[in-house]
Design a protein around this motif. Structure first.
Motif, PDB file in Angstrom:
ATOM      1  N   PRO A  23       0.830  -1.217   0.000  1.00 50.16           N
ATOM      2  CA  PRO A  23       0.000   0.000   0.000  1.00 50.16           C
ATOM      3  C   PRO A  23       0.859   1.259   0.000  1.00 50.16           C
ATOM      4  O   PRO A  23       1.857   1.348   0.717  1.00 50.16           O
ATOM      5  CB  PRO A  23      -0.809  -0.129   1.297  1.00 50.16           C
ATOM      6  CG  PRO A  23      -0.004  -1.058   2.165  1.00 50.16           C
ATOM      7  CD  PRO A  23       0.680  -2.004   1.233  1.00 50.16           C
ATOM      8  N   GLY A  24       0.470   2.221  -0.835  1.00 48.92           N
ATOM      9  CA  GLY A  24       1.115   3.518  -0.843  1.00 48.92           C
ATOM     10  C   GLY A  24       2.441   3.606  -1.547  1.00 48.92           C
ATOM     11  O   GLY A  24       3.023   4.685  -1.656  1.00 48.92           O
ATOM     12  N   GLY A  25       2.943   2.503  -2.075  1.00 52.66           N
ATOM     13  CA  GLY A  25       4.258   2.533  -2.682  1.00 52.66           C
ATOM     14  C   GLY A  25       4.275   2.905  -4.147  1.00 52.66           C
ATOM     15  O   GLY A  25       5.304   3.294  -4.682  1.00 52.66           O
ATOM     16  N   LEU A  26       3.131   2.771  -4.818  1.00 51.26           N
ATOM     17  CA  LEU A  26       3.059   2.995  -6.252  1.00 51.26           C
ATOM     18  C   LEU A  26       1.907   3.914  -6.592  1.00 51.26           C
ATOM     19  O   LEU A  26       0.916   3.996  -5.847  1.00 51.26           O
ATOM     20  CB  LEU A  26       2.836   1.666  -7.002  1.00 51.26           C
ATOM     21  CG  LEU A  26       3.978   0.661  -7.091  1.00 51.26           C
ATOM     22  CD1 LEU A  26       3.460  -0.607  -7.747  1.00 51.26           C
ATOM     23  CD2 LEU A  26       5.127   1.229  -7.897  1.00 51.26           C
ATOM     24  N   ASP A  27       2.010   4.582  -7.734  1.00 46.20           N
ATOM     25  CA  ASP A  27       0.846   5.245  -8.303  1.00 46.20           C
ATOM     26  C   ASP A  27      -0.246   4.200  -8.505  1.00 46.20           C
ATOM     27  O   ASP A  27       0.024   3.070  -8.931  1.00 46.20           O
ATOM     28  CB  ASP A  27       1.224   5.879  -9.642  1.00 46.20           C
ATOM     29  CG  ASP A  27       0.036   6.506 -10.330  1.00 46.20           C
ATOM     30  OD1 ASP A  27      -0.270   7.665 -10.042  1.00 46.20           O
ATOM     31  OD2 ASP A  27      -0.578   5.811 -11.168  1.00 46.20           O
ATOM     32  N   GLU A  28      -1.472   4.548  -8.171  1.00 50.50           N
ATOM     33  CA  GLU A  28      -2.540   3.547  -8.173  1.00 50.50           C
ATOM     34  C   GLU A  28      -2.767   2.944  -9.549  1.00 50.50           C
ATOM     35  O   GLU A  28      -3.063   1.750  -9.678  1.00 50.50           O
ATOM     36  CB  GLU A  28      -3.846   4.164  -7.649  1.00 50.50           C
ATOM     37  CG  GLU A  28      -5.005   3.176  -7.532  1.00 50.50           C
ATOM     38  CD  GLU A  28      -4.663   1.929  -6.718  1.00 50.50           C
ATOM     39  OE1 GLU A  28      -5.135   0.827  -7.092  1.00 50.50           O
ATOM     40  OE2 GLU A  28      -3.916   2.053  -5.733  1.00 50.50           O
ATOM     41  N   ARG A  29      -2.622   3.744 -10.633  1.00 55.55           N
ATOM     42  CA  ARG A  29      -2.789   3.178 -11.974  1.00 55.55           C
ATOM     43  C   ARG A  29      -1.695   2.155 -12.269  1.00 55.55           C
ATOM     44  O   ARG A  29      -1.948   1.114 -12.882  1.00 55.55           O
ATOM     45  CB  ARG A  29      -2.769   4.283 -13.027  1.00 55.55           C
ATOM     46  CG  ARG A  29      -4.013   5.165 -13.019  1.00 55.55           C
ATOM     47  CD  ARG A  29      -4.114   5.967 -14.306  1.00 55.55           C
ATOM     48  NE  ARG A  29      -5.279   6.821 -14.285  1.00 55.55           N
ATOM     49  CZ  ARG A  29      -5.263   8.108 -13.973  1.00 55.55           C
ATOM     50  NH1 ARG A  29      -4.115   8.694 -13.671  1.00 55.55           N
ATOM     51  NH2 ARG A  29      -6.370   8.826 -13.965  1.00 55.55           N
ATOM     52  N   VAL A  30      -0.465   2.443 -11.850  1.00 55.21           N
ATOM     53  CA  VAL A  30       0.629   1.502 -12.048  1.00 55.21           C
ATOM     54  C   VAL A  30       0.386   0.234 -11.245  1.00 55.21           C
ATOM     55  O   VAL A  30       0.594  -0.884 -11.731  1.00 55.21           O
ATOM     56  CB  VAL A  30       1.981   2.141 -11.667  1.00 55.21           C
ATOM     57  CG1 VAL A  30       3.109   1.120 -11.766  1.00 55.21           C
ATOM     58  CG2 VAL A  30       2.270   3.344 -12.568  1.00 55.21           C
ATOM     59  N   ALA A  31      -0.069   0.388 -10.003  1.00 56.96           N
ATOM     60  CA  ALA A  31      -0.337  -0.785  -9.159  1.00 56.96           C
ATOM     61  C   ALA A  31      -1.407  -1.674  -9.779  1.00 56.96           C
ATOM     62  O   ALA A  31      -1.270  -2.905  -9.819  1.00 56.96           O
ATOM     63  CB  ALA A  31      -0.768  -0.328  -7.761  1.00 56.96           C
ATOM     64  N   ARG A  32      -2.483  -1.052 -10.274  1.00 57.50           N
ATOM     65  CA  ARG A  32      -3.527  -1.857 -10.916  1.00 57.50           C
ATOM     66  C   ARG A  32      -2.973  -2.584 -12.132  1.00 57.50           C
ATOM     67  O   ARG A  32      -3.294  -3.747 -12.385  1.00 57.50           O
ATOM     68  CB  ARG A  32      -4.705  -0.965 -11.323  1.00 57.50           C
ATOM     69  CG  ARG A  32      -5.559  -0.488 -10.180  1.00 57.50           C
ATOM     70  CD  ARG A  32      -6.908   0.036 -10.681  1.00 57.50           C
ATOM     71  NE  ARG A  32      -6.773   1.204 -11.539  1.00 57.50           N
ATOM     72  CZ  ARG A  32      -6.865   2.465 -11.104  1.00 57.50           C
ATOM     73  NH1 ARG A  32      -7.056   2.710  -9.815  1.00 57.50           N
ATOM     74  NH2 ARG A  32      -6.764   3.476 -11.948  1.00 57.50           N
ATOM     75  N   SER A  33      -2.138  -1.908 -12.899  1.00 56.53           N
ATOM     76  CA  SER A  33      -1.572  -2.525 -14.096  1.00 56.53           C
ATOM     77  C   SER A  33      -0.634  -3.674 -13.743  1.00 56.53           C
ATOM     78  O   SER A  33      -0.630  -4.707 -14.418  1.00 56.53           O
ATOM     79  CB  SER A  33      -0.835  -1.462 -14.915  1.00 56.53           C
ATOM     80  OG  SER A  33      -0.247  -2.035 -16.057  1.00 56.53           O
ATOM     81  N   TRP A  34       0.168  -3.519 -12.689  1.00 49.92           N
ATOM     82  CA  TRP A  34       1.041  -4.619 -12.261  1.00 49.92           C
ATOM     83  C   TRP A  34       0.210  -5.845 -11.890  1.00 49.92           C
ATOM     84  O   TRP A  34       0.562  -6.969 -12.249  1.00 49.92           O
ATOM     85  CB  TRP A  34       1.876  -4.169 -11.057  1.00 49.92           C
ATOM     86  CG  TRP A  34       3.113  -3.403 -11.429  1.00 49.92           C
ATOM     87  CD1 TRP A  34       3.354  -2.751 -12.601  1.00 49.92           C
ATOM     88  CD2 TRP A  34       4.265  -3.208 -10.609  1.00 49.92           C
ATOM     89  NE1 TRP A  34       4.580  -2.150 -12.569  1.00 49.92           N
ATOM     90  CE2 TRP A  34       5.174  -2.418 -11.358  1.00 49.92           C
ATOM     91  CE3 TRP A  34       4.624  -3.605  -9.332  1.00 49.92           C
ATOM     92  CZ2 TRP A  34       6.417  -2.027 -10.850  1.00 49.92           C
ATOM     93  CZ3 TRP A  34       5.861  -3.215  -8.818  1.00 49.92           C
ATOM     94  CH2 TRP A  34       6.754  -2.444  -9.576  1.00 49.92           C
ATOM     95  N   ARG A  35      -0.885  -5.597 -11.182  1.00 52.07           N
ATOM     96  CA  ARG A  35      -1.728  -6.735 -10.798  1.00 52.07           C
ATOM     97  C   ARG A  35      -2.321  -7.419 -12.035  1.00 52.07           C
ATOM     98  O   ARG A  35      -2.386  -8.652 -12.112  1.00 52.07           O
ATOM     99  CB  ARG A  35      -2.839  -6.269  -9.846  1.00 52.07           C
ATOM    100  CG  ARG A  35      -2.348  -5.873  -8.460  1.00 52.07           C
ATOM    101  CD  ARG A  35      -3.496  -5.694  -7.488  1.00 52.07           C
ATOM    102  NE  ARG A  35      -4.292  -4.516  -7.764  1.00 52.07           N
ATOM    103  CZ  ARG A  35      -4.103  -3.329  -7.209  1.00 52.07           C
ATOM    104  NH1 ARG A  35      -3.123  -3.153  -6.343  1.00 52.07           N
ATOM    105  NH2 ARG A  35      -4.898  -2.306  -7.504  1.00 52.07           N
ATOM    106  N   ARG A  36      -2.758  -6.610 -13.005  1.00 50.06           N
ATOM    107  CA  ARG A  36      -3.299  -7.202 -14.236  1.00 50.06           C
ATOM    108  C   ARG A  36      -2.216  -7.964 -14.995  1.00 50.06           C
ATOM    109  O   ARG A  36      -2.482  -9.030 -15.572  1.00 50.06           O
ATOM    110  CB  ARG A  36      -3.891  -6.103 -15.130  1.00 50.06           C
ATOM    111  CG  ARG A  36      -5.175  -5.485 -14.595  1.00 50.06           C
ATOM    112  CD  ARG A  36      -5.852  -4.614 -15.651  1.00 50.06           C
ATOM    113  NE  ARG A  36      -5.048  -3.477 -16.045  1.00 50.06           N
ATOM    114  CZ  ARG A  36      -5.153  -2.254 -15.516  1.00 50.06           C
ATOM    115  NH1 ARG A  36      -6.021  -2.025 -14.549  1.00 50.06           N
ATOM    116  NH2 ARG A  36      -4.397  -1.258 -15.959  1.00 50.06           N
ATOM    117  N   SER A  37      -1.017  -7.436 -15.039  1.00 52.77           N
ATOM    118  CA  SER A  37       0.089  -8.095 -15.750  1.00 52.77           C
ATOM    119  C   SER A  37       0.394  -9.445 -15.127  1.00 52.77           C
ATOM    120  O   SER A  37       0.607 -10.445 -15.828  1.00 52.77           O
ATOM    121  CB  SER A  37       1.327  -7.199 -15.722  1.00 52.77           C
ATOM    122  OG  SER A  37       1.079  -5.954 -16.335  1.00 52.77           O
TER     123      SER A  37
END
Length: 632
Positions: free
Chosen positions: A25-39
């Protein structure tokens, strides 16, 4: 410009994702975090090998470029201007379509050599599911502008890049593609996102104006000087005041959502009627006028139009205009074609297969794609396969996929097959009448069980797709003769529509105008009246495909100063055909050019609903010349 995390912080966040299945939590821009999870969910690993994401073949890329003609035509000048602004960064300007396929690139040779290793070239696919977190793929999924810098890319091989991408939307708010600037991560600039965003708005504005040429357009801004700038709002209106299209700025200014297009009238947003705006425009053409929104805020509005409907707005019946869709954008006035489209709209949200019949070249695949883009699955895949073009010994593997090593020459990793690629979207089987009988049985089983078993074994996989089939054969007769399985015919024949041949269509002049506009972007090309008269009479055995090729060739024959197609621009074989009475329909032909010219004039006036200015433009002559011809 946001400040991305340090490389160390990103490595720690990536390790946390791999170990715990989620980002800290809080370590990444939320759009980047969502994209990492999708990847990660797509099966990608940061240091792993790429999934199967080969370049499009030459033929596939040609089809993709053709289907994105308007997007390309209006993007290229803007891309060239944008590249001049970033030339010093040694980077690239990239255009991708709505599926992530790269359509056009501009860049420095030094950077391109390096970029080739990560497939930053036309035909490559940069969707998230293929390439992990990257500006193009992530902007497509998020439908929002994004920056992906260095180690924010999910795949380590892309960490040397810094990328900024912004979506490009149509007048209906549909995603058309993405504009991107990519470069070495050391060249990151704080204003790149704003620069790409402004360029994408310029492209959107050009596309909205092009797609809404036949509508009344309002150009809006809080200040009169803002009209005509990249920040202006643009909204398109039907003749009776319904809002049918807009750019993003126009949507925001009038507080519109996508669902409002085709469902909200101008009077619900402004304190002035369309008739009053048109009256002001008539008194002071091209001058902005001040209006108030329902919340009391002021806007300046300038009316623009290229359509004839404004001559007598009071005489137009006040009937609600149906919401625009991809089928409607192809409608040029033929009633049989329109009836087919109306029938199809009624079943697009139902599990009813569609069968499109018609001669070769009438536009069955174009109609099928527009049907897909008009339905609830439009944001999913449209998978087309021509059953007559794939060799018989390969079509089974192409459709159903195969396990690794299923046969000699198979790819080592196997193939999922086109049926599974259509998951959630639409499968289009063109020329299904040419499918081998044995394969028809396998297809029937899939349609009954909604499961696919790949060649070479493996567990059946459930599939969900809408089915559209097409054939120039009369399948009912083929089934009765035993050349097509009757049980499959009844399975695919949920709704059958027959597209008219070109010689049967009543919209020939309007269709010609549309084709010429598509073939000659930014240039107004017409056909001489005496030539149009004979073209209308021709039987066109190759239908739209043949006619479009003729117009393409004739357009290429025009000199730079010419804008009217005459006899000298037509290919010799067509000239010979036009001179043969047996190639024409039974409709009697006039025996002299003067009468042929009168026929063309009458057709143009009828097609323009009596608007002489538009009829003159269609004929490529002045209004004065048209008046003289009408008096003859």
């Amino acid at each position: 410009m946001r400040t991305p995390p340090t490389a160390v912080a990103l490595r720690q966040a990536r390790l946390h994702l791999l170990e715990h299945g989620d980002c800290p939590p809080g370590g990444l821009d939320e759009r980047v975090a969502r994209s990492w999870r999708r990847s990660l969910a797509a099966g990608l690993l940061p240091a792993g090998r790429l999934l199967d994401c080969e370049h499009a073949t030459g033929a596939e890329l040609t089809r993709t470029l053709a289907s994105n003609h308007d997007l390309l035509a209006h993007s290229q000048p803007v891309m060239e201007h944008l590249f001049e602004q970033v030339r010093h960064t040694q980077g690239m300007v990239i255009l991708a379509d709505k599926r992530g396929t790269l359509l056009h690139t501009l860049g420095h040779a030094d950077f391109l050599n390096r970029a080739d290793r990560v497939a930053l070239s036309c035909g490559a696919n940069w969707h998230e599911q293929q390439r992990g977190t990257n500006a193009i793929g992530t902007a497509l999924v998020e439908a929002h502008g994004v920056e992906i810098h260095g180690a924010e890319h999910f795949l380590e091989r892309n960490e040397f890049l810094t990328c900024t991408a912004v979506p490009i939307l149509s007048a209906l708010g549909d995603l058309m593609g993405v504009l991107d600037i990519s470069g070495d991560q050391r060249s990151r600039h704080p204003h790149t996102l704003g620069l790409v965003g402004m360029a994408s708005r310029m492209i959107e504005n050009r596309l909205v104006i092009k797609s809404c040429q036949r509508h009344i357009r309002l150009h809006l801004h809080a200040q009169p000087e803002g009209i005509g700038s990249v920040a202006e709002g643009i909204v398109a209106l039907s003749e009776d005041g319904w809002l049918v299209g807009a750019n993003r700025a126009g949507m925001a200014m009038l507080n519109l959502a996508r669902a409002d297009l085709g469902a909200v009238q101008l009077a619900n947003r402004l304190d002035v009627s369309l008739a009053e705006l048109l009256s002001r425009h008539k008194r002071r053409p091209g001058q902005p006028t001040q209006v108030r929104q329902r919340d009391g805020t002021c806007l300046f509005v300038q009316v623009q139009h290229d359509a004839p409907a404004l001559a007598s707005p009071a005489s137009v019946p006040k009937q609600p205009t149906p919401a625009p869709d991809a089928l409607r954008s192809l409608d040029t006035g033929d009633q049989r074609w329109r009836n087919a489209a109306d029938k199809v709209r009624r079943v697009l949200d139902k599990p009813i297969p569609l069968l499109i019949q018609g001669e070769s070249g009438v536009g069955k695949e174009l109609f099928a794609r527009a049907s897909h883009d008009s339905g609830p699955r439009k944001n999913k895949a449209f998978i087309a396969i021509n059953c007559a073009a794939v060799p018989e010994n390969l079509i089974e593997a192409e459709l159903f996929g195969y396990a690794p090593g299923a046969f000699t020459g198979a790819r080592r990793e196997g193939s999922v097959g086109r049926l599974r690629e259509a998951q959630g979207g639409t499968l289009f089987l063109d020329e299904i009448g040419d499918m081998p009988l044995g394969l028809q049985a396998r297809l029937l089983r899939v349609l009954q069980d909604r499961q696919v078993t790949p060649l070479g074994g493996g567990q059946p996989v459930a599939v969900d797709f809408a089915l559209i089939c097409a054939s120039h054969h009369k399948l009912r007769e083929e089934a009765a003769a035993g050349r097509f399985r009757q049980d499959l015919y009844y399975r695919i024949n949920g709704l059958t529509v027959l597209l008219p041949a070109l010689r049967e269509r009543t919209d020939f002049p309007v269709l010609t105008e549309r084709l010429l506009a598509d073939l000659n972007p930014g240039r107004q090309v017409a056909v001489a009246p005496e030539v149009m008269a004979l073209l209308c009479q021709h039987t066109w055995p190759g239908n739209l495909r043949q006619y479009a090729n003729v117009l393409r060739t004739a357009s290429a024959m025009l000199d730079a100063h010419e804008d009217c197609i005459t006899w000298s621009h037509l290919p010799d074989d067509l000239l010979e055909d036009l001179q043969q009475p047996e190639t024409r329909t039974e409709k009697p032909l006039a025996d002299n050019l003067q009468e042929l010219s009168r026929q063309a004039v009458r057709q143009a006036v009828d097609a323009s609903a009596g608007n002489l200015s538009q009829a003159a433009r269609r004929l490529g002559i002045s209004r004065q010349t048209l008046y003289r011809k009408l008096r003859v």
